[in-house]
Write a protein that holds these residues in place. Sequence first.
Motif, short mmCIF file in Angstrom:
data_model
loop_
_atom_site.label_atom_id
_atom_site.label_comp_id
_atom_site.label_asym_id
_atom_site.label_seq_id
_atom_site.Cartn_x
_atom_site.Cartn_y
_atom_site.Cartn_z
N LEU A 32 0.71 -1.27 0.30
CA LEU A 32 0.20 0.33 -0.17
C LEU A 32 1.01 0.90 0.08
O LEU A 32 0.52 2.53 -0.37
N VAL A 33 2.23 1.31 1.00
CA VAL A 33 2.85 2.74 0.62
C VAL A 33 3.94 3.21 -0.59
O VAL A 33 3.59 4.10 -0.90
N GLU A 34 4.09 1.88 -1.27
CA GLU A 34 4.73 1.89 -2.34
C GLU A 34 3.65 2.35 -3.53
O GLU A 34 4.15 2.51 -4.87
N MET A 35 2.20 1.76 -3.58
CA MET A 35 1.07 1.97 -4.14
C MET A 35 1.16 3.28 -5.07
O MET A 35 1.28 3.89 -5.68
N TRP A 36 1.38 4.03 -3.80
CA TRP A 36 0.74 5.90 -3.53
C TRP A 36 2.17 6.52 -4.49
O TRP A 36 3.06 7.89 -5.17
N PHE A 38 5.44 7.66 -3.19
CA PHE A 38 5.68 8.33 -2.68
C PHE A 38 7.09 8.36 -2.89
O PHE A 38 8.21 7.69 -3.64
N SER A 39 8.23 10.06 -2.86
CA SER A 39 9.48 9.84 -2.99
C SER A 39 10.18 9.01 -1.09
O SER A 39 9.44 8.20 -0.73
N SER A 40 11.27 8.25 -1.78
CA SER A 40 11.73 7.14 -1.31
C SER A 40 11.56 7.56 0.11
O SER A 40 11.75 6.82 1.43
N THR A 41 11.75 9.20 0.45
CA THR A 41 11.88 9.63 2.09
C THR A 41 10.77 9.42 2.39
O THR A 41 10.74 9.47 3.97
N ILE A 42 9.36 9.83 1.91
CA ILE A 42 8.74 10.11 2.65
C ILE A 42 8.66 8.56 3.02
O ILE A 42 7.59 8.27 3.61
N THR A 43 8.40 7.20 2.02
CA THR A 43 7.90 6.22 2.25
C THR A 43 9.07 5.11 3.43
O THR A 43 8.74 5.10 4.43
N ASN A 44 10.23 6.49 3.71
CA ASN A 44 10.97 5.87 4.77
C ASN A 44 10.54 6.65 5.80
O ASN A 44 9.99 5.53 7.33
N VAL A 45 10.06 7.03 5.95
CA VAL A 45 9.02 8.41 7.35
C VAL A 45 7.79 7.61 7.40
O VAL A 45 7.61 7.06 8.92
N ILE A 46 6.77 7.06 6.72
CA ILE A 46 5.83 6.34 7.05
C ILE A 46 5.89 5.08 7.05
O ILE A 46 6.09 4.39 8.58
N TYR A 47 7.71 4.54 6.52
CA TYR A 47 7.96 2.84 7.74
C TYR A 47 8.19 2.86 8.84
O TYR A 47 7.96 2.50 9.86
N GLY A 48 8.87 4.38 8.94
CA GLY A 48 9.12 4.37 10.44
C GLY A 48 7.93 4.98 12.00
O GLY A 48 8.63 4.22 12.33
N ALA A 49 7.01 5.27 10.73
CA ALA A 49 6.35 5.97 12.23
C ALA A 49 5.25 4.64 12.55
O ALA A 49 5.24 4.77 13.76
N ILE A 50 5.73 4.11 10.93
CA ILE A 50 4.90 2.43 11.53
C ILE A 50 5.55 1.85 12.22
O ILE A 50 4.57 0.59 13.56
N GLY A 51 6.51 1.57 12.16
CA GLY A 51 7.59 1.01 13.25
C GLY A 51 7.47 1.21 15.06
O GLY A 51 7.50 0.57 15.72
N LEU A 52 7.34 2.69 14.39
CA LEU A 52 7.22 3.08 16.21
C LEU A 52 6.08 2.79 16.92
O LEU A 52 5.95 2.82 17.84
N ALA A 53 5.08 2.93 16.04
CA ALA A 53 4.28 3.05 16.51
C ALA A 53 3.61 1.24 17.05
O ALA A 53 3.55 1.12 18.49
N GLY A 54 4.50 0.35 15.68
CA GLY A 54 4.18 -1.08 16.92
C GLY A 54 4.82 -1.07 18.06
O GLY A 54 4.37 -1.46 18.67
N ILE A 55 5.54 -0.67 18.25
CA ILE A 55 6.79 -0.41 19.17
C ILE A 55 6.20 0.20 20.62
O ILE A 55 6.09 -0.88 21.38
N TYR A 56 5.07 1.15 20.38
CA TYR A 56 4.71 2.29 21.98
C TYR A 56 3.65 1.02 21.68
O TYR A 56 3.07 1.09 22.93
N THR A 57 3.11 0.93 20.67
CA THR A 57 1.89 -1.13 20.97
C THR A 57 2.03 -1.85 21.84
O THR A 57 1.78 -2.12 22.51
#
Length: 64
Positions: A32-36, A38-57
């Motif tokens: 879903l992320v790569e479907m849009w 996005f630039s590689s920087t934005i993609t990395n930010v999205i993956y990072g946010a999801i990873g941090l959210a997983g750790i927080y959860t």
Amino acid sequence: MARKNKLLCKIATVLSALGAINWGLGIWNINLVEMWNFSSTITNVIYGAIGLAGIYTIIGLFKK
């Protein structure tokens, strides 16, 4: 303070769920992320946010 924490918990849970769905869709080579396109920087930010959210959860599951 408790209200901000509750909101953060909800956001983290939603991001974790979206990450899990995206990972599950990988069975059919759908990302879903790569479907849009996005630039590689934005993609990395999205993956990072999801990873941090997983750790927080996960941390939230073991806190009392």
